[in-house]
Design a protein around this motif. Structure first.
Motif, PDB file in Angstrom:
ATOM      1  N   ALA A  64      12.165   7.159   0.218  1.00  6.99           N
ATOM      2  CA  ALA A  64      12.482   8.201   1.204  1.00  6.99           C
ATOM      3  C   ALA A  64      12.712   7.621   2.596  1.00  6.99           C
ATOM      4  CB  ALA A  64      11.347   9.228   1.259  1.00  6.99           C
ATOM      5  N   SER A  65      11.923   6.616   2.983  1.00 10.00           N
ATOM      6  CA  SER A  65      11.997   6.109   4.358  1.00 10.00           C
ATOM      7  C   SER A  65      12.924   4.910   4.520  1.00 10.00           C
ATOM      8  CB  SER A  65      10.601   5.742   4.870  1.00 10.00           C
ATOM      9  OG  SER A  65      10.067   4.659   4.122  1.00 10.00           O
ATOM     10  N   ARG A  66      13.093   4.098   3.476  1.00  8.81           N
ATOM     11  CA  ARG A  66      13.923   2.893   3.564  1.00  8.81           C
ATOM     12  C   ARG A  66      14.776   2.732   2.311  1.00  8.81           C
ATOM     13  NH1 ARG A  66      10.873  -1.784   5.954  1.00  8.81           N
ATOM     14  NH2 ARG A  66      12.855  -2.796   5.627  1.00  8.81           N
ATOM     15  N   PRO A  67      15.612   3.725   2.005  1.00  5.06           N
ATOM     16  CA  PRO A  67      16.375   3.657   0.747  1.00  5.06           C
ATOM     17  C   PRO A  67      17.289   2.445   0.665  1.00  5.06           C
ATOM     18  CG  PRO A  67      17.205   5.422   2.152  1.00  5.06           C
ATOM     19  CD  PRO A  67      15.945   4.926   2.779  1.00  5.06           C
TER      20      PRO A  67
ATOM     21  N   GLY B 121       0.788  -1.222   0.000  1.00  7.26           N
ATOM     22  CA  GLY B 121       0.000   0.000   0.000  1.00  7.26           C
ATOM     23  C   GLY B 121       0.823   1.276   0.000  1.00  7.26           C
ATOM     24  N   ARG B 122       2.117   1.157   0.194  1.00 10.45           N
ATOM     25  CA  ARG B 122       2.979   2.344   0.218  1.00 10.45           C
ATOM     26  C   ARG B 122       3.573   2.565  -1.169  1.00 10.45           C
ATOM     27  NH1 ARG B 122       6.949   1.823   5.125  1.00 10.45           N
ATOM     28  NH2 ARG B 122       7.232   4.027   4.642  1.00 10.45           N
ATOM     29  N   SER B 123       3.849   3.816  -1.487  1.00 11.41           N
ATOM     30  CA  SER B 123       4.370   4.137  -2.816  1.00 11.41           C
ATOM     31  C   SER B 123       5.879   3.901  -2.875  1.00 11.41           C
ATOM     32  CB  SER B 123       4.065   5.587  -3.179  1.00 11.41           C
ATOM     33  OG  SER B 123       4.861   6.460  -2.411  1.00 11.41           O
ATOM     34  N   LEU B 124       6.338   3.740  -4.090  1.00 13.83           N
ATOM     35  CA  LEU B 124       7.771   3.592  -4.328  1.00 13.83           C
ATOM     36  C   LEU B 124       8.512   4.806  -3.786  1.00 13.83           C
ATOM     37  CD1 LEU B 124       9.927   1.820  -5.698  1.00 13.83           C
ATOM     38  CD2 LEU B 124       9.497   3.078  -7.800  1.00 13.83           C
ATOM     39  N   ALA B 125       7.946   6.002  -3.987  1.00 12.50           N
ATOM     40  CA  ALA B 125       8.580   7.231  -3.493  1.00 12.50           C
ATOM     41  C   ALA B 125       8.662   7.229  -1.964  1.00 12.50           C
ATOM     42  CB  ALA B 125       7.811   8.451  -3.976  1.00 12.50           C
ATOM     43  N   GLU B 126       7.614   6.761  -1.288  1.00 18.09           N
ATOM     44  CA  GLU B 126       7.635   6.692   0.181  1.00 18.09           C
ATOM     45  C   GLU B 126       8.734   5.753   0.669  1.00 18.09           C
ATOM     46  OE1 GLU B 126       3.582   6.553   2.338  1.00 18.09           O
ATOM     47  OE2 GLU B 126       3.180   5.839   0.293  1.00 18.09           O
ATOM     48  N   ILE B 127       8.837   4.597   0.049  1.00 16.60           N
ATOM     49  CA  ILE B 127       9.855   3.622   0.469  1.00 16.60           C
ATOM     50  C   ILE B 127      11.244   4.158   0.157  1.00 16.60           C
ATOM     51  CG2 ILE B 127      10.727   1.265   0.163  1.00 16.60           C
ATOM     52  CD1 ILE B 127       8.002   1.519   1.653  1.00 16.60           C
TER      53      ILE B 127
END
Length: 198
Positions: free
Chosen positions: A97-100, A89-95
């Motif tokens: 940013a938060s878990r590179p 449910g999370r976006s690629l951009a969110e991941i």
């Protein structure tokens, strides 16, 4: 053993797919529904061809795509999308940013599952077992599933290195046809989907 003709169909657009979100169980969005209906025999003014078996991922978008194409799907859990664990449910951009580091690991190492879900290696094993079981069945099957499932199915069917899955781009409603001839699957690229043959 008789040959099997297998069409792998990517489900239509969903809001999550348009937003590059991992997994989830969204329904088709309005554009996805219209596009799938346009490919159905009713939408093209063509008659339905002879009966084929239709299998579908349990996901709403896959089941809805099959129905929009004029098919009556049977749910097949082997066609389920990759389990993205806590990234679902999370976006690629969110991941990114938060878990590179986790995203880099997942994109570069097919056996990695930094999200706590399923690795691409595990997904290929699951899909490969299902694909192998279709061989020699002597039937026509349309399987509606997810882009990543189709990508790993192609890698398995063509006996390619797993990293090659990244080189396949599977668009919504893309159709890939595989037929089993002898000891291997053969990939067939048709000029256009034939609605009467679903």
């Amino acid at each position: 053993m008789s040959a099997t003709s297998l069409r792998l169909v990517a489900h239509g657009h969903t809001a999550a797919l348009r937003q590059a979100r991992f997994g989830g169980d969204d329904s088709l969005d309005e554009g996805g529904r219209r596009a799938a209906l346009a490919l159905s025999p009713a939408g093209t003014g063509r008659r339905q061809g002879h009966a084929v078996a239709c299998l579908s991922s349990p996901a709403a978008a896959a089941v809805e795509t099959a129905h929009a194409l004029g098919l009556a799907p049977t749910v097949e859990t082997a066609l389920t999308d990759c389990d993205y664990g806590d990234w679902t449910g999370r976006s690629l951009a969110e991941i990114a940013a938060s878990r590179p580091d986790g995203l880099r690991e997942w994109l570069s190492a097919p056996d990695a599952a930094p999200h706590g879900g399923e690795s691409v290696v595990a997904l290929r094993r699951r899909v490969g077992r299902w694909l192998d079981a279709q061989r020699g069945a002597g039937r026509r099957v349309t399987a509606v599933t997810h882009p990543l499932v189709i990508r790993v199915a192609l890698v398995h069917a063509l006996d390619l290195p797993l990293a090659a899955y990244r080189q396949f781009d599977v668009a919504p409603l893309a159709v890939v046809r595989l037929t089993d001839h002898g000891p291997r699957w053969q990939l067939r690229l048709d000029a256009a989907p034939a609605p009467a043959d679903w």
